[in-house]
Design a protein around this motif. Structure first.
Motif, short mmCIF file in Angstrom:
data_model
loop_
_atom_site.label_atom_id
_atom_site.label_comp_id
_atom_site.label_asym_id
_atom_site.label_seq_id
_atom_site.Cartn_x
_atom_site.Cartn_y
_atom_site.Cartn_z
N SER A 144 0.89 -1.19 0.12
CA SER A 144 -0.05 -0.09 -0.05
C SER A 144 0.87 1.45 0.04
O SER A 144 1.09 1.94 1.09
CB SER A 144 -0.94 0.05 1.24
N ASN A 145 1.60 1.57 -1.10
CA ASN A 145 1.95 2.86 -1.36
C ASN A 145 3.22 3.12 -0.54
O ASN A 145 3.86 4.11 -0.75
CB ASN A 145 1.17 4.17 -0.97
N GLU A 146 3.67 2.09 0.03
CA GLU A 146 5.22 2.30 0.64
C GLU A 146 6.16 1.86 -0.36
O GLU A 146 5.78 1.08 -1.45
CB GLU A 146 5.06 1.34 1.96
N PRO A 147 7.59 1.94 -0.19
CA PRO A 147 8.46 1.56 -1.29
C PRO A 147 8.39 0.33 -1.61
O PRO A 147 7.97 -0.61 -0.40
CB PRO A 147 9.63 2.13 -0.76
N ALA A 148 8.61 -0.19 -2.84
CA ALA A 148 8.47 -1.56 -3.10
C ALA A 148 9.66 -2.53 -2.44
O ALA A 148 9.57 -3.76 -2.33
CB ALA A 148 8.85 -1.73 -4.67
N ALA A 149 10.61 -1.89 -1.86
CA ALA A 149 11.62 -2.65 -1.24
C ALA A 149 11.41 -2.69 0.27
O ALA A 149 12.43 -3.11 0.91
CB ALA A 149 13.20 -2.00 -1.32
N GLY A 150 10.25 -2.57 0.51
CA GLY A 150 10.01 -2.59 2.23
C GLY A 150 9.90 -3.96 2.76
O GLY A 150 10.62 -4.87 2.23
N SER A 151 9.18 -4.14 3.73
CA SER A 151 8.99 -5.27 4.50
C SER A 151 8.66 -6.44 3.70
O SER A 151 7.97 -6.37 2.58
CB SER A 151 8.19 -5.11 5.76
N GLU A 152 8.72 -7.63 4.45
CA GLU A 152 8.27 -9.03 3.82
C GLU A 152 6.75 -8.69 3.45
O GLU A 152 5.82 -8.40 4.32
CB GLU A 152 8.64 -9.93 4.63
N ARG A 153 6.26 -9.53 2.35
CA ARG A 153 4.88 -9.48 2.14
C ARG A 153 4.56 -11.01 2.03
O ARG A 153 5.51 -11.75 1.35
CB ARG A 153 4.56 -8.62 0.82
N VAL A 154 3.35 -11.16 2.02
CA VAL A 154 2.95 -12.62 1.98
C VAL A 154 2.38 -12.83 0.86
O VAL A 154 1.81 -11.93 0.07
CB VAL A 154 1.66 -13.01 3.09
N ARG A 155 3.18 -14.09 -0.01
CA ARG A 155 2.68 -14.40 -1.19
C ARG A 155 1.28 -14.89 -1.39
O ARG A 155 0.59 -15.60 -0.44
CB ARG A 155 3.80 -15.78 -1.61
N LYS A 156 0.52 -14.34 -2.43
CA LYS A 156 -0.80 -14.91 -2.45
C LYS A 156 -0.94 -15.65 -3.69
O LYS A 156 -0.54 -15.34 -5.05
CB LYS A 156 -1.54 -13.30 -2.75
N PRO A 157 -1.32 -16.96 -3.67
CA PRO A 157 -1.44 -18.00 -4.61
C PRO A 157 -2.67 -17.52 -5.67
O PRO A 157 -3.73 -16.88 -5.29
CB PRO A 157 -1.68 -19.32 -4.06
N THR A 158 -2.35 -17.79 -7.10
CA THR A 158 -3.32 -17.54 -7.97
C THR A 158 -3.81 -18.69 -8.48
O THR A 158 -4.84 -18.56 -9.51
CB THR A 158 -2.86 -16.46 -9.22
N PHE A 159 -3.44 -19.86 -8.40
CA PHE A 159 -3.87 -21.11 -8.89
C PHE A 159 -3.62 -22.09 -7.85
O PHE A 159 -2.92 -22.23 -7.03
CB PHE A 159 -2.88 -21.58 -9.91
N LYS A 160 -4.84 -23.31 -7.83
CA LYS A 160 -5.08 -24.32 -7.04
C LYS A 160 -4.89 -25.48 -7.93
O LYS A 160 -5.50 -25.84 -8.77
CB LYS A 160 -6.18 -24.35 -6.54
N GLY A 161 -3.67 -26.17 -8.18
CA GLY A 161 -3.42 -27.29 -8.74
C GLY A 161 -1.89 -27.70 -9.06
O GLY A 161 -1.02 -27.10 -8.04
N PRO A 162 -1.42 -28.29 -9.78
CA PRO A 162 0.01 -28.53 -9.83
C PRO A 162 1.03 -27.36 -10.29
O PRO A 162 0.60 -26.23 -10.83
CB PRO A 162 0.32 -29.61 -11.07
#
Length: 362
Positions: A144-162
């Motif tokens: 949210s508008n903070e520098p892209a090199a900021g704190s760790e972010r949680v990966r959000k999956p886009t696919f359920k499968g192999p």
């Protein structure tokens, strides 16, 4: 629309990737976006990097977006080209213009307010090298508008499968996409040939990706999911999806019903499970549509939109709402079914004179 050809003269004859960046008044974010893409290109071997084009479209911006694009083009004239549109007709028109100009075997859309994660391009080149899949899916993270090199972010999956394996089961691909519901174009890299001059983004519509991304997958022969964050997606109040306009409800209905009709044409080519996953996906979105309309602070416009959405749903060639209900019941999602019925009933009570709830048609 006009195309500035000065960046195109040095384009490689065999471009393997077109990175497409539609930009409309994106001055606060555009430098970070383009910088992240260029940095990724630089991480590739020279022969792979030289066969990439970055097409940035200035969508009638009135801020400093064009200046930023010009600065990047002057620094990287062999890679970056500019497309200009004198009038903004929305993001769908911008995407269509970019596709028409693209020369790459693959297309990757990056929104002007997002950031390509470090190492993403190397990961993509590796995935393409491992069998040349038609349709590649990556994961993402939000900030949210903070520098892209900021704190760790949680990966959000886009696919359920192999994952990390090439597969050719189209039903499994569509089912995995609908289960996660993440149909944004920037988390999908696909062959340009899938458009085949017959598929375009619907003009004047929001949620255009809900329609186009699954239809591209329905045309693909092979798929590959990479469970890594390749895109950092910026959340900010000015984004289209952040808007609470009732137009979103209408456009979402249009996309869902149009997609339902197109998937119905696939018939036996799609498994029962993939169709069920779509109807589950649709039910979740329809609940949000009715809730959005009921809670709108513009009741007259919401009433008009409700009538339009009702006409769209009633025009469907199949009994959509009956199938949505069946999918939710079979999955044991009775709470979601109750929520859908509740918000539909409230919408009908608010926006119709008789106020009676008519149950979904079978």
């Amino acid at each position: 629309m006009s195309s500035d050809a000065s960046g195109h003269g040095a384009r490689q004859p065999s471009t393997w990737l077109s990175v497409l960046v539609p930009a409309h008044n994106a001055e606060p974010y555009l430098e970070e976006c383009l910088g992240s893409i260029v940095s990724n290109v630089r991480q590739l071997p020279e022969d792979a990097a030289s066969a990439i084009e970055i097409l940035a479209l200035d969508d009638a911006s009135t801020d400093g977006s064009r200046r930023i694009i010009e600065e990047f083009r002057s620094r990287f004239p062999e890679t970056i080209s500019i497309i200009e549109q004198a009038r903004s007709d929305g993001v769908s028109a911008a995407r269509n213009s970019l596709i028409a100009q693209a020369q790459g075997d693959y297309i990757w859309f990056i929104d002007a307010d997002d950031v390509m994660a470090p190492g993403a391009m190397v990961g993509l080149f590796d995935a393409v090298s491992r069998g040349g899949p038609d349709y590649i899916m990556c994961d993402y993270a939000t900030f949210s508008n903070e520098p892209a090199a900021g704190s760790e972010r949680v990966r959000k999956p886009t696919f359920k499968g192999p994952s990390n394996v090439l597969f050719e089961d189209r039903s499994a691909a569509l089912s995995g996409l609908f289960e996660m519901g993440a149909l944004h174009p920037w988390s999908k890299i696909h062959r340009r040939s899938l458009y085949a001059n017959t598929l375009t983004f619907p003009l004047g519509r929001i949620y255009e990706d809900v329609l186009v991304m699954p239809l591209l997958a329905a045309r693909a022969q092979s798929f590959f999911h990479v469970p890594q964050t390749w895109v950092l997606h910026r959340k900010h109040p000015g984004s289209l999806i952040g808007s609470k306009s009732v137009k979103i409800a209408e456009d979402k209905c249009f996309a869902l019903v149009t997609l339902a009709a197109q998937l119905e044409k696939e018939g036996d080519h799609l498994s029962r499970g993939s169709r069920s996953a779509f109807h589950y996906f649709m039910g979740r979105h329809l609940r949000v549509v009715f809730k959005q309309l009921v809670r709108s602070d513009d009741p007259e416009r919401a009433k008009e939109t409700y009538r339009t959405c009702s006409m769209i749903l009633n025009s469907a060639p199949v009994s959509i709402e009956g199938r949505v209900r069946t999918s939710l019941i079979r999955r044991g999602r009775l709470g979601k079914l109750a929520g859908l019925i509740l918000w539909r009933r409230r919408a009908q009570k608010r926006f119709t004179s008789h106020g009676r709830f008519e149950p979904p048609k079978h």
